[in-house]
Scaffold this motif. Structure first.
Motif, PDB file in Angstrom:
ATOM      1  N   SER A  20       0.808  -1.104   0.025  1.00  0.00           N
ATOM      2  CA  SER A  20       0.170   0.004  -0.076  1.00  0.00           C
ATOM      3  C   SER A  20       1.065   1.313  -0.176  1.00  0.00           C
ATOM      4  O   SER A  20       2.202   1.142   0.109  1.00  0.00           O
ATOM      5  CB  SER A  20      -0.973  -0.013   1.534  1.00  0.00           C
ATOM      6  OG  SER A  20      -0.159   0.413   2.379  1.00  0.00           O
ATOM      7  N   TYR A  21       0.267   2.276   0.000  1.00  0.00           N
ATOM      8  CA  TYR A  21       0.823   3.706  -0.109  1.00  0.00           C
ATOM      9  C   TYR A  21       1.199   4.163   1.245  1.00  0.00           C
ATOM     10  O   TYR A  21       1.659   5.245   1.462  1.00  0.00           O
ATOM     11  CB  TYR A  21       0.206   4.824  -0.897  1.00  0.00           C
ATOM     12  CG  TYR A  21       0.184   4.275  -2.446  1.00  0.00           C
ATOM     13  CD1 TYR A  21       0.992   3.993  -3.022  1.00  0.00           C
ATOM     14  CD2 TYR A  21      -1.143   4.223  -2.998  1.00  0.00           C
ATOM     15  CE1 TYR A  21       1.256   3.771  -4.377  1.00  0.00           C
ATOM     16  CE2 TYR A  21      -0.945   3.923  -4.333  1.00  0.00           C
ATOM     17  CZ  TYR A  21       0.088   3.640  -5.046  1.00  0.00           C
ATOM     18  OH  TYR A  21      -0.205   3.176  -6.464  1.00  0.00           O
ATOM     19  N   ILE A  22       0.854   3.546   2.445  1.00  0.00           N
ATOM     20  CA  ILE A  22       0.866   3.916   3.835  1.00  0.00           C
ATOM     21  C   ILE A  22       2.424   4.671   4.066  1.00  0.00           C
ATOM     22  O   ILE A  22       2.246   5.705   4.706  1.00  0.00           O
ATOM     23  CB  ILE A  22       0.366   3.055   4.691  1.00  0.00           C
ATOM     24  CG1 ILE A  22      -0.905   2.424   4.503  1.00  0.00           C
ATOM     25  CG2 ILE A  22       0.756   3.299   6.232  1.00  0.00           C
ATOM     26  CD1 ILE A  22      -1.834   3.601   5.101  1.00  0.00           C
ATOM     27  N   ARG A  23       3.399   3.921   3.684  1.00  0.00           N
ATOM     28  CA  ARG A  23       4.437   4.370   4.234  1.00  0.00           C
ATOM     29  C   ARG A  23       5.367   5.472   3.572  1.00  0.00           C
ATOM     30  O   ARG A  23       5.485   6.442   4.130  1.00  0.00           O
ATOM     31  CB  ARG A  23       5.706   3.240   4.169  1.00  0.00           C
ATOM     32  CG  ARG A  23       6.971   3.358   4.738  1.00  0.00           C
ATOM     33  CD  ARG A  23       8.167   2.291   4.844  1.00  0.00           C
ATOM     34  NE  ARG A  23       9.108   2.726   5.668  1.00  0.00           N
ATOM     35  CZ  ARG A  23      10.200   3.393   5.283  1.00  0.00           C
ATOM     36  NH1 ARG A  23      10.324   3.667   3.989  1.00  0.00           N
ATOM     37  NH2 ARG A  23      11.390   3.533   6.070  1.00  0.00           N
ATOM     38  N   PRO A  24       5.195   5.332   2.206  1.00  0.00           N
ATOM     39  CA  PRO A  24       5.718   6.519   1.470  1.00  0.00           C
ATOM     40  C   PRO A  24       4.725   7.820   1.664  1.00  0.00           C
ATOM     41  O   PRO A  24       5.189   9.055   1.887  1.00  0.00           O
ATOM     42  CB  PRO A  24       5.916   6.242  -0.034  1.00  0.00           C
ATOM     43  CG  PRO A  24       4.938   5.160  -0.224  1.00  0.00           C
ATOM     44  CD  PRO A  24       4.858   4.481   1.337  1.00  0.00           C
ATOM     45  N   ASP A  25       3.398   7.433   1.490  1.00  0.00           N
ATOM     46  CA  ASP A  25       2.536   8.960   1.686  1.00  0.00           C
ATOM     47  C   ASP A  25       2.610   9.430   3.013  1.00  0.00           C
ATOM     48  O   ASP A  25       2.416  10.567   3.209  1.00  0.00           O
ATOM     49  CB  ASP A  25       1.040   8.414   1.201  1.00  0.00           C
ATOM     50  CG  ASP A  25       1.040   8.523  -0.080  1.00  0.00           C
ATOM     51  OD1 ASP A  25       1.801   8.743  -0.700  1.00  0.00           O
ATOM     52  OD2 ASP A  25      -0.214   8.177  -0.749  1.00  0.00           O
ATOM     53  N   GLY A  26       2.570   8.651   4.147  1.00  0.00           N
ATOM     54  CA  GLY A  26       2.885   8.945   5.407  1.00  0.00           C
ATOM     55  C   GLY A  26       4.011   9.978   5.854  1.00  0.00           C
ATOM     56  O   GLY A  26       3.908  10.899   6.210  1.00  0.00           O
ATOM     57  N   LEU A  27       5.287   9.736   4.945  1.00  0.00           N
ATOM     58  CA  LEU A  27       6.412  10.363   5.390  1.00  0.00           C
ATOM     59  C   LEU A  27       5.954  11.664   4.457  1.00  0.00           C
ATOM     60  O   LEU A  27       6.593  12.626   4.989  1.00  0.00           O
ATOM     61  CB  LEU A  27       7.676   9.577   4.698  1.00  0.00           C
ATOM     62  CG  LEU A  27       7.933   8.496   5.539  1.00  0.00           C
ATOM     63  CD1 LEU A  27       9.173   7.569   4.862  1.00  0.00           C
ATOM     64  CD2 LEU A  27       8.495   8.679   6.827  1.00  0.00           C
ATOM     65  N   THR A  28       5.390  11.753   3.311  1.00  0.00           N
ATOM     66  CA  THR A  28       5.363  12.879   2.808  1.00  0.00           C
ATOM     67  C   THR A  28       4.117  13.806   3.532  1.00  0.00           C
ATOM     68  O   THR A  28       4.425  14.857   3.678  1.00  0.00           O
ATOM     69  CB  THR A  28       4.674  12.504   1.248  1.00  0.00           C
ATOM     70  OG1 THR A  28       5.603  11.955   0.635  1.00  0.00           O
ATOM     71  CG2 THR A  28       4.294  13.803   0.516  1.00  0.00           C
ATOM     72  N   SER A  29       3.239  13.143   4.132  1.00  0.00           N
ATOM     73  CA  SER A  29       2.259  13.997   5.169  1.00  0.00           C
ATOM     74  C   SER A  29       2.966  14.626   6.125  1.00  0.00           C
ATOM     75  O   SER A  29       2.645  15.620   6.619  1.00  0.00           O
ATOM     76  CB  SER A  29       1.257  13.063   5.497  1.00  0.00           C
ATOM     77  OG  SER A  29       0.489  12.232   4.606  1.00  0.00           O
ATOM     78  N   ILE A  30       3.878  13.922   6.898  1.00  0.00           N
ATOM     79  CA  ILE A  30       4.688  14.523   7.776  1.00  0.00           C
ATOM     80  C   ILE A  30       5.648  15.728   7.263  1.00  0.00           C
ATOM     81  O   ILE A  30       5.420  16.663   8.040  1.00  0.00           O
ATOM     82  CB  ILE A  30       5.697  13.551   8.688  1.00  0.00           C
ATOM     83  CG1 ILE A  30       4.916  12.254   9.292  1.00  0.00           C
ATOM     84  CG2 ILE A  30       6.572  14.236   9.603  1.00  0.00           C
ATOM     85  CD1 ILE A  30       5.540  11.151   9.824  1.00  0.00           C
ATOM     86  N   ARG A  31       6.072  15.602   6.243  1.00  0.00           N
ATOM     87  CA  ARG A  31       6.929  16.638   5.472  1.00  0.00           C
ATOM     88  C   ARG A  31       5.929  17.758   5.297  1.00  0.00           C
ATOM     89  O   ARG A  31       6.337  19.094   5.515  1.00  0.00           O
ATOM     90  CB  ARG A  31       7.436  16.287   4.256  1.00  0.00           C
ATOM     91  CG  ARG A  31       8.804  15.292   4.679  1.00  0.00           C
ATOM     92  CD  ARG A  31       9.192  14.837   3.197  1.00  0.00           C
ATOM     93  NE  ARG A  31       9.600  15.904   2.273  1.00  0.00           N
ATOM     94  CZ  ARG A  31       9.455  16.016   1.147  1.00  0.00           C
ATOM     95  NH1 ARG A  31       8.718  14.847   0.502  1.00  0.00           N
ATOM     96  NH2 ARG A  31       9.818  16.918   0.306  1.00  0.00           N
ATOM     97  N   ARG A  32       4.732  17.727   4.750  1.00  0.00           N
ATOM     98  CA  ARG A  32       3.850  18.752   4.616  1.00  0.00           C
ATOM     99  C   ARG A  32       3.022  19.031   5.824  1.00  0.00           C
ATOM    100  O   ARG A  32       2.331  20.195   5.531  1.00  0.00           O
ATOM    101  CB  ARG A  32       2.592  18.048   3.568  1.00  0.00           C
ATOM    102  CG  ARG A  32       2.976  17.540   2.409  1.00  0.00           C
ATOM    103  CD  ARG A  32       1.729  17.049   1.593  1.00  0.00           C
ATOM    104  NE  ARG A  32       0.824  18.115   1.471  1.00  0.00           N
ATOM    105  CZ  ARG A  32       0.175  18.238   0.388  1.00  0.00           C
ATOM    106  NH1 ARG A  32       0.821  18.093  -0.795  1.00  0.00           N
ATOM    107  NH2 ARG A  32      -0.705  19.077   0.700  1.00  0.00           N
TER     108      ARG A  32
END
Length: 234
Positions: free
Chosen positions: A188-200
């Motif tokens: 799933s996209y949980i890990r890459p999108d979660g890290l992007t979410s934190i950066r945003r």
């Protein structure tokens, strides 16, 4: 892994699942995995217990709007907790993304829970009102102008309390999420999108600097922010 600079909010970064061209199967698994991730880190059980449940009744139905409800896991949790407690709460989840709406409405039905494909501004135009207006992990998707628009809509829509919960950007949040998700969520996209979410995401200081008077920013663990507002006549 290399730690990116988190001194400035990466508001231009794009999450994979937001792309209309992302893999449908990966997106579906991401919606499924949100149920696990949000249960572990979003803190909604505590928010419900402290700030929603005390106002609910066994006889009078209250209403709650979940803005940007995505796959609907937070909406479903709130409806399920209220029902378990014998309290009357009608929950409406809204999201403009057709893919999220299809997933949310495909899940088993819960009494008092409904989903709509809509924006908060659509409901304002309809003259809708709710006792509670909440969101989970929506704020980091918004520019400052969009954030202020959401807050105006929230004030127009709510009778009792607004609670917008999100991540807080920090090195600790980024490294902790990276380490905790490394062995999991490979499909799933949980890990890459979660890290992007934190950066945003905003910091508490950044959020306090841009919200109108009367709004409060509280911090929680792990690396959580809750942006709240109560109408003066509530």
């Amino acid at each position: 892994m290399a730690l990116p600079s988190l001194r400035v909010r990466a508001h231009g970064a794009v999450e994979i699942m937001d792309s209309p061209f992302c893999d449908p199967a990966m997106l579906t698994r991401t919606y499924q995995d949100f149920r696990v991730v949000n249960a572990l880190v979003s803190g909604w059980w505590g928010i419900y217990r402290r700030s929603i449940r005390p106002d609910l009744s066994t006889t009078t139905e209250m209403t709650l709007l979940d803005v940007g409800s995505g796959g609907g896991d937070v909406s479903r949790a709130l409806a399920r907790w209220a029902m378990r407690d014998g309290l009357r709460l009608a929950v409406t989840g809204i999201d403009p993304d057709a893919r999220a709406h299809v997933f949310a409405t495909s899940q088993p039905k819960i009494a008092g829970l409904s989903f709509r494909r809509a924006l908060s501004s659509d409901l304002v135009a309809e003259g809708a009102r709710f006792d509670f207006v909440v969101s989970n992990h929506v704020l980091h998707h918004l520019s400052v102008a969009e954030l202020k628009g959401l807050l105006v809509d929230s004030e127009d829509l709510v009778r009792r309390r607004v609670l917008h919960a999100d991540l807080e950007r920090s090195n600790h949040a980024y490294l902790g999420f990276a380490a905790a998700t490394t062995p999991f969520f490979r499909h799933s996209y949980i890990r890459p999108d979660g890290l992007t979410s934190i950066r945003r995401s905003y910091t508490a200081t950044e959020l306090r600097a841009v919200v109108p008077a009367g709004w409060t920013v509280s911090r929680g663990l792990p690396s959580r922010l809750v942006l709240g507002w109560t109408p003066p006549d509530a």
